[in-house]
Design an enzyme around this catalytic site. Structure first.
Site, short mmCIF file in Angstrom:
data_model
loop_
_atom_site.label_atom_id
_atom_site.label_comp_id
_atom_site.label_asym_id
_atom_site.label_seq_id
_atom_site.Cartn_x
_atom_site.Cartn_y
_atom_site.Cartn_z
N HIS A 1 0.81 -1.22 0.00
CA HIS A 1 0.00 0.00 0.00
C HIS A 1 0.84 1.27 0.00
CE1 HIS A 1 -3.93 -1.87 0.30
NE2 HIS A 1 -3.42 -2.73 1.17
N ASP B 1 0.31 4.31 -2.46
CA ASP B 1 0.16 5.72 -2.09
C ASP B 1 1.11 6.60 -2.89
OD1 ASP B 1 -1.78 5.06 -0.29
OD2 ASP B 1 -0.51 5.24 1.49
N GLU C 1 -8.20 5.57 -6.41
CA GLU C 1 -7.22 5.94 -7.43
C GLU C 1 -7.87 6.77 -8.53
OE1 GLU C 1 -8.71 1.78 -8.48
OE2 GLU C 1 -8.27 2.95 -6.69
#
Length: 352
Positions: free
Chosen positions: A212, A216, A243
């Site tokens: 993750h 990010d 997203e």
């Protein structure tokens, strides 16, 4: 007569004592104190033998920061500028502490022919009042500082409430509010309004492969690319969720919006984003749906977003890394057409 004078003197002394006033008199010609402010100096801790008798010696007890003001107040009254002599000042006690006092006085024997030579007045302690004033001033300064800090915190909270915490872009709530206003402007001023919905292709694969944190970083990189296309004070760039991003382009027709979308698609495809501390970098692509609003269409901002979102999913269905446009002019049923060829068009060439 003498008894009456003594009685009047006693009455005056009683009144002064009850009022907390200390009578004094100065001879302006000789500079001597003809009636000492005995009570004041006893209050300051001096003995009767230590009480000064000359005006200059008295001035020696004044706080340096107050002395010029007191001298000026005396000079103004002697010169006839002021009807009374008034001053507030600090005197140094025998123990070295500064104590606040006030003076009220007047030249008693002044006439049109003579300037007068006797300045008579009273002195009284105002230290408690000054301390309270200082406390209030200090409290007010604290309140001012706290209010300033509170305003800064409120501004920061408003910014946090209006912006996405990860990317710094406007958040969904802010987008919907500002977008609705832009729709009203479009209707009022007969401007076109275009909108782009941008979605990172196969984003789940990035999270699954690199975690993750890498996801990010990828979101932030695409967000920066979107923000780079923003016209300051005109366009709105927001993270719509996950997203997905939305770019609002006021006063922009469909053809111009398509050019912006295609340039953004190419820019993202060329990005290399670091996904870990070992220097490994990956690239992604985006699919973009474009919709344009014209005056008289009757579409709300939410409906405009939905149309662009449908165009986005057409781009996804045909292979991703593409730009699709929904024609919403004049409220007609949209005709969705492909601008970027999902095969040959991956190089970004516009279909003609």
């Amino acid at each position: 007569m003498g008894d009456d004078a003594d009685l009047n003197k006693e009455r005056l002394e009683l009144v002064l004592e009850a009022a907390g006033l200390d009578l004094w008199e100065n001879d302006l010609v000789s500079g001597q104190v003809t009636h000492k402010a005995t009570k004041t100096f006893l209050e300051l801790g001096f003995t009767e033998d230590e009480i000064v008798s000359g005006v200059q010696d008295i001035f020696g007890l004044f706080h340096p920061g107050d002395l010029d003001m007191v001298r000026q107040a005396v000079a103004d009254h002697v010169a006839g500028v002021t009807a009374q002599y008034r001053a507030e000042f600090r005197l140094r006690s025998k123990a070295g502490e500064w104590v606040w006092f006030a003076n009220y006085g007047r030249i008693m024997d002044r006439s049109s022919d003579t300037p007068g030579k006797r300045l008579i007045g009273v002195t009284f302690n105002i230290h408690d009042r000054k301390q309270k004033e200082d406390e209030i001033a200090h409290i007010n300064r604290q309140l001012t500082e706290q209010n300033k800090l509170l305003q800064e915190l409120n501004a920061a909270l408003e910014l946090l409430a209006a912006n996405d915490s990860l990317t710094g872009l406007a958040n969904r709530r802010t987008l919907m509010e500002m977008g609705a206003n832009e729709c009203k402007r479009t209707e009022r001023f007969d401007h076109t309004l275009s909108l782009m919905v941008v979605d990172i292709d196969l984003f789940k694969a990035v999270n699954d492969a690199w975690g993750h944190l890498a996801g990010d970083r990828m979101i932030c990189a695409v967000a920066q690319a979107c923000a780079a296309r923003k016209r300051s004070g005109v366009d709105i760039v927001a993270r719509f969720g996950g997203e997905e991003f939305v770019i609002v382009l006021p006063e922009t027709d469909g053809v111009s919006a398509l050019r912006v979308a295609e340039a953004l698609r190419q820019e993202v495809a060329a990005l290399r984003v670091s996904v870990n501390d070992e220097g490994v970098s990956v690239s992604v692509t985006v699919s973009i749906g474009v919709a344009t609003l014209h005056k008289g269409s009757g579409l709300s901002f939410e409906e405009l977003v939905n149309r662009a979102d449908k165009a986005l999913y057409r781009a996804k269905e045909t292979g991703r890394n593409a730009v699709y446009c929904a024609d919403v002019q004049h409220g007609c049923v949209p005709v969705v057409h492909m601008l970027i060829d999902p095969g040959e068009g991956r190089n970004g060439a516009l279909l003609t």
